[in-house]
Write a protein that holds these residues in place. Structure first.
Motif, mmCIF file in Angstrom:
data_model
loop_
_atom_site.group_PDB
_atom_site.id
_atom_site.type_symbol
_atom_site.label_atom_id
_atom_site.label_comp_id
_atom_site.label_asym_id
_atom_site.label_seq_id
_atom_site.Cartn_x
_atom_site.Cartn_y
_atom_site.Cartn_z
ATOM 1 N N SER A 130 -14.081 1.922 -6.523
ATOM 2 C CA SER A 130 -13.905 0.879 -7.534
ATOM 3 C C SER A 130 -14.626 -0.387 -7.090
ATOM 4 C CB SER A 130 -12.415 0.578 -7.779
ATOM 5 O OG SER A 130 -11.790 0.123 -6.598
ATOM 6 N N ASP A 132 -15.152 -4.484 -8.583
ATOM 7 C CA ASP A 132 -14.794 -5.504 -9.577
ATOM 8 C C ASP A 132 -15.593 -6.772 -9.278
ATOM 9 O OD1 ASP A 132 -13.388 -6.794 -11.656
ATOM 10 O OD2 ASP A 132 -12.048 -7.702 -10.195
ATOM 11 N N ASP A 142 -14.833 -7.454 -5.480
ATOM 12 C CA ASP A 142 -13.803 -6.628 -4.850
ATOM 13 C C ASP A 142 -14.323 -5.198 -4.736
ATOM 14 O OD1 ASP A 142 -11.519 -5.582 -3.795
ATOM 15 O OD2 ASP A 142 -10.281 -5.864 -5.576
ATOM 16 N N TYR A 143 -14.342 -4.659 -3.525
ATOM 17 C CA TYR A 143 -14.806 -3.304 -3.270
ATOM 18 C C TYR A 143 -13.650 -2.493 -2.676
ATOM 19 C CZ TYR A 143 -19.215 -5.917 -3.292
ATOM 20 O OH TYR A 143 -20.251 -6.749 -3.605
ATOM 21 N N GLU A 144 -13.490 -1.264 -3.154
ATOM 22 C CA GLU A 144 -12.408 -0.419 -2.629
ATOM 23 C C GLU A 144 -12.829 1.047 -2.654
ATOM 24 O OE1 GLU A 144 -7.637 0.546 -3.321
ATOM 25 O OE2 GLU A 144 -8.730 -0.778 -4.688
ATOM 26 N N SER A 163 -8.037 4.430 3.119
ATOM 27 C CA SER A 163 -8.627 3.508 2.155
ATOM 28 C C SER A 163 -9.310 2.365 2.895
ATOM 29 C CB SER A 163 -7.571 2.948 1.198
ATOM 30 O OG SER A 163 -6.638 2.143 1.890
ATOM 31 N N ASN A 165 -10.698 -1.698 1.810
ATOM 32 C CA ASN A 165 -10.695 -2.716 0.759
ATOM 33 C C ASN A 165 -11.276 -4.018 1.305
ATOM 34 O OD1 ASN A 165 -10.242 -4.000 -1.667
ATOM 35 N ND2 ASN A 165 -8.075 -4.388 -1.282
ATOM 36 N N GLU A 167 -12.621 -7.954 -0.275
ATOM 37 C CA GLU A 167 -12.728 -8.843 -1.432
ATOM 38 C C GLU A 167 -13.310 -10.183 -1.005
ATOM 39 O OE1 GLU A 167 -9.883 -11.003 -4.816
ATOM 40 O OE2 GLU A 167 -9.077 -9.417 -3.520
ATOM 41 N N HIS A 326 -2.249 -4.913 -5.995
ATOM 42 C CA HIS A 326 -3.681 -4.777 -6.271
ATOM 43 C C HIS A 326 -3.892 -3.783 -7.402
ATOM 44 C CE1 HIS A 326 -7.948 -4.828 -5.522
ATOM 45 N NE2 HIS A 326 -7.970 -3.511 -5.422
ATOM 46 N N TYR A 327 -4.703 -4.164 -8.381
ATOM 47 C CA TYR A 327 -5.026 -3.301 -9.510
ATOM 48 C C TYR A 327 -6.521 -2.961 -9.456
ATOM 49 C CZ TYR A 327 -0.606 -5.231 -11.187
ATOM 50 O OH TYR A 327 0.693 -5.623 -11.281
ATOM 51 N N SER A 328 -6.855 -1.734 -9.812
ATOM 52 C CA SER A 328 -8.264 -1.323 -9.760
ATOM 53 C C SER A 328 -8.577 -0.326 -10.855
ATOM 54 C CB SER A 328 -8.603 -0.731 -8.390
ATOM 55 O OG SER A 328 -7.869 0.467 -8.165
ATOM 56 N N GLY A 330 -11.887 2.424 -11.602
ATOM 57 C CA GLY A 330 -13.099 2.903 -10.958
ATOM 58 C C GLY A 330 -13.430 4.342 -11.280
#
Length: 335
Positions: A130, A132, A142-144, A163, A165, A167, A326-328, A330
């Motif tokens: 994902s 953003d 924001d990279y995840e 994971s 993450n 930002e 946190h919302y994503s 992707g």
């Protein structure tokens, strides 16, 4: 000798279509493949010419299959049929070793393939990506990346997940963390298993900079079939926290883990949630929650789109509590 050989080849050739499942449609068409499941008013047929095809129940005239299938006409019970034979339009005949029984297709809620005991290695998993980007009063990037994979062989199951993450806000890093976990399950019977796991998390921004956990305990697999899986586990953990100011804390805790996923609309949509709730021993108010929930929509057999919410909460009864949501949205790949 030659005539016998030709006869055998002819019989084998004529028998090949019988080995495939067949779906007759009300418009007169006939589709061949392998019945994967029926749920939510759609039959999922796996074909070698078009991949997985979802067929609406109201378009189906009758069915034929030589594989064992669990036919559920209500949520509480089901009947294991050794085969399905075609019947009049809107009906199908169940062959179960006794007297064949013909039922209405409209009365069927689910058709599932019984899951056999796993002898060979079965490997599945997914990777979600994902990104953003927001350019307003503040520029935010924001990279995840998230991954989760399972491998089952006999009584053993391996689970690995992790994971990463990161930002940025106005070119200033506000989030930078990664985590990884490995769990090994030993099944004691069809449902009960014993789990051992190792987990590590590194956070370069928040007060809790490092978390290390080792745990073990029993778990219960409620179901694991074509429609999804649901398991609960209880763990006795040893956790080590290291804070950004150099302070360290070691403690034992009891925890509850859950892992749930459910396929809907012919496996085109997946609802999933997983996480863990921990309560440190000897501390009344302290607890930690790490959980996620979301939806995944399959674009192709291997590609998907997802929307997901993640919650990370650590309460130590002080002003240093960590509370992140946190919302994503992707793209992902699965196998």
């Amino acid at each position: 000798m030659l005539s016998k050989t030709l006869l055998c080849l002819a019989v084998c050739t004529l028998s090949l279509p019988v080995l495939a499942d067949t779906v007759w449609l009300k418009n007169g068409d006939r589709l061949s493949g392998t019945i994967k499941l029926f749920d939510g008013g759609k039959l999922l047929l796996e074909t070698d010419y078009g991949g997985a095809i979802a067929i609406k129940l109201n378009k189906i005239a009758t069915l034929q299959s030589d594989q064992k299938l669990l036919i559920k006409q209500d949520a509480a019970s089901g009947e294991l049929a050794k085969a399905l034979q075609p019947a009049a339009e809107g009906q199908v005949t169940l062959v179960n070793g006794t007297a064949p029984k013909t039922i209405e297709l409209a009365s069927i809620e689910q058709i599932l393939r019984p899951k056999p005991f796993v002898q060979d290695l079965v490997w599945s998993g997914n990777v979600d990506l994902s990104l953003d980007y927001k350019n307003a009063e503040h520029t935010t990037e924001d990279y995840e990346v998230d991954f989760k994979t399972k491998a089952r062989h006999g009584d053993w199951r391996h689970i690995a997940e992790g994971s990463y993450n990161r930002e940025f806000r106005d070119d200033f890093m506000v989030t930078d963390n990664w985590d990884a976990e490995y769990a090994l399950d030993r099944f004691l019977d069809e449902h009960w298993f014993w789990q051992g796991r190792l987990a590590y998390k590194r956070d370069k921004i928040e007060d809790v900079s490092r978390q290390r956990t080792i745990g073990t305990g029993p778990g219960y697999q409620f179901w694991d079939n074509e429609l999804g899986a649901f398991s609960l586990g209880s763990l006795l953990n040893r956790s080590d926290y290291e804070y950004s100011n150099g302070n360290k804390e070691n403690f034992y805790s009891v925890g509850m883990k859950w892992d749930y996923n459910r396929y809907l609309l012919g496996k085109s949509v997946e609802l999933f949630t997983s996480g863990e709730l921990d309560k440190p021993l000897g501390a009344v108010a302290d607890y930690a929650l790490d959980a996620e929930a979301g939806l995944r929509y399959k674009v192709t057999d291997w590609a998907s789109l997802h929307v997901k919410a993640e919650k990370n909460l650590i309460s130590d009864g002080s002003d240093g509590d960590l509370d992140e949501t946190h919302y994503s949205i992707g793209f992902g790949i699965g196998w």
